[in-house]
Write a protein that holds these residues in place. Structure first.
Motif, PDB file in Angstrom:
ATOM      1  N   ALA A  65      32.852  72.442  72.210  1.00 36.79           N
ATOM      2  CA  ALA A  65      32.006  73.606  72.485  1.00 36.79           C
ATOM      3  C   ALA A  65      32.164  74.664  71.395  1.00 36.79           C
ATOM      4  O   ALA A  65      31.193  75.337  71.023  1.00 36.79           O
ATOM      5  CB  ALA A  65      32.354  74.198  73.844  1.00 36.79           C
ATOM      6  N   THR A  66      33.390  74.797  70.867  1.00 36.30           N
ATOM      7  CA  THR A  66      33.614  75.732  69.767  1.00 36.30           C
ATOM      8  C   THR A  66      32.942  75.241  68.496  1.00 36.30           C
ATOM      9  O   THR A  66      32.339  76.012  67.743  1.00 36.30           O
ATOM     10  CB  THR A  66      35.128  75.916  69.526  1.00 36.30           C
ATOM     11  N   HIS A  67      33.012  73.945  68.238  1.00 34.08           N
ATOM     12  CA  HIS A  67      32.501  73.375  66.995  1.00 34.08           C
ATOM     13  C   HIS A  67      30.970  73.243  67.000  1.00 34.08           C
ATOM     14  O   HIS A  67      30.317  73.546  65.993  1.00 34.08           O
ATOM     15  CB  HIS A  67      33.138  72.003  66.763  1.00 34.08           C
ATOM     16  N   TYR A  68      30.399  72.792  68.131  1.00 30.75           N
ATOM     17  CA  TYR A  68      28.965  72.497  68.177  1.00 30.75           C
ATOM     18  C   TYR A  68      28.145  73.522  68.965  1.00 30.75           C
ATOM     19  O   TYR A  68      26.917  73.488  68.918  1.00 30.75           O
ATOM     20  CB  TYR A  68      28.734  71.113  68.794  1.00 30.75           C
ATOM     21  N   GLY A  69      28.799  74.394  69.709  1.00 26.32           N
ATOM     22  CA  GLY A  69      28.081  75.365  70.511  1.00 26.32           C
ATOM     23  C   GLY A  69      28.088  74.984  71.980  1.00 26.32           C
ATOM     24  O   GLY A  69      28.088  73.799  72.337  1.00 26.32           O
ATOM     25  N   ILE A  70      28.084  75.993  72.847  1.00 27.09           N
ATOM     26  CA  ILE A  70      28.178  75.776  74.287  1.00 27.09           C
ATOM     27  C   ILE A  70      26.967  75.041  74.871  1.00 27.09           C
ATOM     28  O   ILE A  70      27.134  74.128  75.687  1.00 27.09           O
ATOM     29  CB  ILE A  70      28.407  77.125  74.993  1.00 27.09           C
ATOM     30  N   PRO A  71      25.720  75.387  74.506  1.00 22.21           N
ATOM     31  CA  PRO A  71      24.568  74.697  75.109  1.00 22.21           C
ATOM     32  C   PRO A  71      24.583  73.185  74.888  1.00 22.21           C
ATOM     33  O   PRO A  71      24.208  72.419  75.786  1.00 22.21           O
ATOM     34  CB  PRO A  71      23.364  75.347  74.421  1.00 22.21           C
ATOM     35  N   ARG A  72      25.015  72.759  73.708  1.00 27.41           N
ATOM     36  CA  ARG A  72      25.054  71.319  73.433  1.00 27.41           C
ATOM     37  C   ARG A  72      26.055  70.615  74.337  1.00 27.41           C
ATOM     38  O   ARG A  72      25.791  69.529  74.859  1.00 27.41           O
ATOM     39  CB  ARG A  72      25.398  71.073  71.968  1.00 27.41           C
ATOM     40  N   LEU A  74      27.040  71.696  77.283  1.00 23.19           N
ATOM     41  CA  LEU A  74      26.490  71.741  78.638  1.00 23.19           C
ATOM     42  C   LEU A  74      25.526  70.590  78.854  1.00 23.19           C
ATOM     43  O   LEU A  74      25.544  69.923  79.899  1.00 23.19           O
ATOM     44  CB  LEU A  74      25.782  73.082  78.857  1.00 23.19           C
ATOM     45  N   ALA A  75      24.700  70.306  77.849  1.00 27.41           N
ATOM     46  CA  ALA A  75      23.753  69.198  77.937  1.00 27.41           C
ATOM     47  C   ALA A  75      24.473  67.852  78.001  1.00 27.41           C
ATOM     48  O   ALA A  75      24.074  66.950  78.753  1.00 27.41           O
ATOM     49  CB  ALA A  75      22.803  69.219  76.736  1.00 27.41           C
ATOM     50  N   VAL A  76      25.557  67.711  77.219  1.00 25.67           N
ATOM     51  CA  VAL A  76      26.326  66.461  77.255  1.00 25.67           C
ATOM     52  C   VAL A  76      26.937  66.250  78.637  1.00 25.67           C
ATOM     53  O   VAL A  76      26.933  65.141  79.173  1.00 25.67           O
ATOM     54  CB  VAL A  76      27.425  66.484  76.170  1.00 25.67           C
ATOM     55  N   THR A 120      33.950  73.573  81.424  1.00 23.42           N
ATOM     56  CA  THR A 120      34.495  74.259  80.260  1.00 23.42           C
ATOM     57  C   THR A 120      33.402  74.982  79.488  1.00 23.42           C
ATOM     58  O   THR A 120      33.569  76.142  79.076  1.00 23.42           O
ATOM     59  CB  THR A 120      35.221  73.254  79.344  1.00 23.42           C
ATOM     60  N   ALA A 121      32.267  74.302  79.286  1.00 17.24           N
ATOM     61  CA  ALA A 121      31.154  74.936  78.578  1.00 17.24           C
ATOM     62  C   ALA A 121      30.647  76.157  79.337  1.00 17.24           C
ATOM     63  O   ALA A 121      30.406  77.220  78.753  1.00 17.24           O
ATOM     64  CB  ALA A 121      30.026  73.914  78.372  1.00 17.24           C
ATOM     65  N   SER A 122      30.492  76.028  80.646  1.00 15.23           N
ATOM     66  CA  SER A 122      29.923  77.113  81.452  1.00 15.23           C
ATOM     67  C   SER A 122      30.848  78.319  81.514  1.00 15.23           C
ATOM     68  O   SER A 122      30.417  79.466  81.354  1.00 15.23           O
ATOM     69  CB  SER A 122      29.617  76.602  82.863  1.00 15.23           C
ATOM     70  N   ALA A 351      36.651  79.050  73.999  1.00 18.04           N
ATOM     71  CA  ALA A 351      36.344  77.762  74.613  1.00 18.04           C
ATOM     72  C   ALA A 351      37.540  76.824  74.560  1.00 18.04           C
ATOM     73  O   ALA A 351      37.791  76.063  75.501  1.00 18.04           O
ATOM     74  CB  ALA A 351      35.131  77.120  73.927  1.00 18.04           C
ATOM     75  N   GLU A 352      38.302  76.864  73.466  1.00 18.73           N
ATOM     76  CA  GLU A 352      39.481  76.004  73.354  1.00 18.73           C
ATOM     77  C   GLU A 352      40.559  76.434  74.345  1.00 18.73           C
ATOM     78  O   GLU A 352      41.194  75.584  74.990  1.00 18.73           O
ATOM     79  CB  GLU A 352      40.021  76.036  71.926  1.00 18.73           C
ATOM     80  N   ASP A 353      40.785  77.734  74.481  1.00 15.97           N
ATOM     81  CA  ASP A 353      41.778  78.219  75.444  1.00 15.97           C
ATOM     82  C   ASP A 353      41.365  77.884  76.872  1.00 15.97           C
ATOM     83  O   ASP A 353      42.195  77.473  77.696  1.00 15.97           O
ATOM     84  CB  ASP A 353      41.959  79.733  75.297  1.00 15.97           C
ATOM     85  N   VAL A 354      40.084  78.077  77.173  1.00 20.29           N
ATOM     86  CA  VAL A 354      39.578  77.766  78.513  1.00 20.29           C
ATOM     87  C   VAL A 354      39.690  76.263  78.781  1.00 20.29           C
ATOM     88  O   VAL A 354      40.068  75.838  79.879  1.00 20.29           O
ATOM     89  CB  VAL A 354      38.121  78.250  78.665  1.00 20.29           C
TER      90      VAL A 354
END
Length: 413
Positions: A65-72, A74-76, A120-122, A351-354
């Motif tokens: 999520a940190t590397h590619y972004g949260i929306p991506r 979430l979709a995965v 994690t993403a959310s 995102a990594e900590d979460v």
């Protein structure tokens, strides 16, 4: 509505839909295979890979999520859940018990990955969206937003428990899974077209040492989370529904009760900011609340076990009342923990900590699920309750070491 508020609303709605189907899935699997004659320990085994997969999925999901972004991500997560539903729907009553169990465990493992990638993403999105909203409006809303997200999510999960019981009675196991997969497909499309693609994207950790080198606050809170959620699931996953069904409750009755309990629990979580007094530095009174609410919580399963030891005429009603008290205290405790992880998390790699923190959450659920079936088979609901009390005592002990200042929270172990 600010951009941050809009993104928060979209992520919350998407996770509501996911959680509704995830709660229904748990009831579908648990009640369907209990009806087929599976033992309590085997029922717990069906969920083990589901929980174990979350340990890895949360850590990896936080990095992705940190590397590619949260929306991506979430979709995965949503796509993976759809795949798990379709795989699970292929189970045939003509298969041997060993093949059925293996197939369900694998499908549940896929759904476990999906759940924790999505979670994690959310939850990482809350930190990002709240920072955007605070920059636009100048007001911190983190505790309120976390509490509302967590509480409303669990209310939807409770509705999912009821939905699972109803779908099993009306549509059957396979068709219910197909319907839920279709609904998630619609949510997936809506999330993709609504969220900014680069939301939450940052420079990710380059090594395992960097990825796992968490602050003192995050490490301690993760340890407390293992014990907290193990204490809930050690009696909630298998013990409570099987005990109630064995006491004469119907599938729909069990699903309805668990739904109402989880909805009330979610509402209690959402109201946590009104119960816990805020401190100027965002940690002092919040850490104190985490400590003393865990101590109060530990007393509840111990008292329930003591009453059940007296052999009351309606032990199922004693359990229902006790579970209500447990839910209220657990809701506040869990909500405070969910706030503290975002308070301790670094802003650049939240995102990594979460993800690391919710990997600990998944580890607690794994141990709780395993022990729920094992202890219930060995000593019934009484043994499950004692196991819960011991885990909560451990949770309280760990929270005593939580840092109450930000400088201490980021210090190395």
């Amino acid at each position: 509505m600010t951009r941050g508020q809009r993104n928060y609303a979209i992520v919350t709605a998407s996770y509501w839909g996911f959680t509704l189907t995830d709660g229904a899935l748990r009831m579908l699997v648990l009640l369907h295979f209990f009806r087929l004659g599976y033992s309590p320990f085997t029922l717990a085994f069906l969920f083990l890979l589901y929980e174990a997969a979350g340990v890895v999925a949360n850590v990896v999901g936080g990095w992705l999520a940190t590397h590619y972004g949260i929306p991506r991500m979430l979709a995965v997560g949503l796509s993976t859940q759809i795949a798990g539903f379709l795989l699970l729907s292929a189970v045939s009553p003509e298969w041997s018990a060993a093949l059925s169990v293996a197939w369900v465990v694998i499908a549940q493992g896929i759904c476990g990955v999906a759940k924790d990638l999505t979670k994690t993403a959310s939850k990482s999105a809350i930190k990002v969206a709240e920072a955007e909203a605070r920059g636009e409006a100048g007001e911190s809303r983190l505790f309120r937003w976390v509490a509302w997200f967590t509480g409303s999510k669990n209310a939807m999960k409770g509705a999912g428990f009821f939905l699972g019981g109803v779908l099993l009675e009306t549509l059957g196991f396979r068709l219910a899974l197909w319907v839920m997969a279709g609904a998630l497909g619609l949510i997936l499309v809506a999330a993709l077209v609504s969220l900014p693609a680069r939301m939450g994207k940052a420079k990710a950790s380059r090594s395992a040492r960097e990825l796992f080198g968490k602050s003192r606050g995050v490490n301690l809170l993760a340890g407390a989370r293992v014990a907290l959620f193990g204490a809930r699931d050690v009696w909630f996953v298998v013990g409570v529904p099987v005990f109630l069904y064995a006491s004469g409750w119907t599938f729909t009755g069990v699903g309805a009760f668990l739904a109402l309990w989880t909805i009330a629990y979610g509402l209690a979580q959402a109201s946590a900011p009104a119960v816990v007094r805020r401190s100027p530095n965002g940690l002092t009174t919040e850490v104190e609340a985490a400590r003393w609410w865990s101590l109060r919580l530990a007393l509840v399963p111990a008292l329930i076990a003591a009453v059940l030891a007296l052999a009351p005429p309606r032990p199922d009603l004693i359990l229902v009342v006790g579970l209500g008290l447990f839910g209220a205290a657990f809701a506040v405790n869990s909500s405070v923990h969910s706030y503290l992880i975002l308070a301790y998390a670094g802003s650049e790699k939240a995102a990594e900590d979460v993800g690391f923190y919710y990997a600990a959450n998944a580890l607690g659920r794994f141990f709780g699920t395993l022990l729920s079936g094992l202890l219930f088979q060995v000593g019934g609901i009484f043994a499950c309750l004692l196991g819960s009390a011991l885990m909560l005592a451990a949770c309280f002990a760990v929270t005593l070491a939580l840092p109450m200042r930000r400088r201490d929270a980021v210090a190395a172990e």
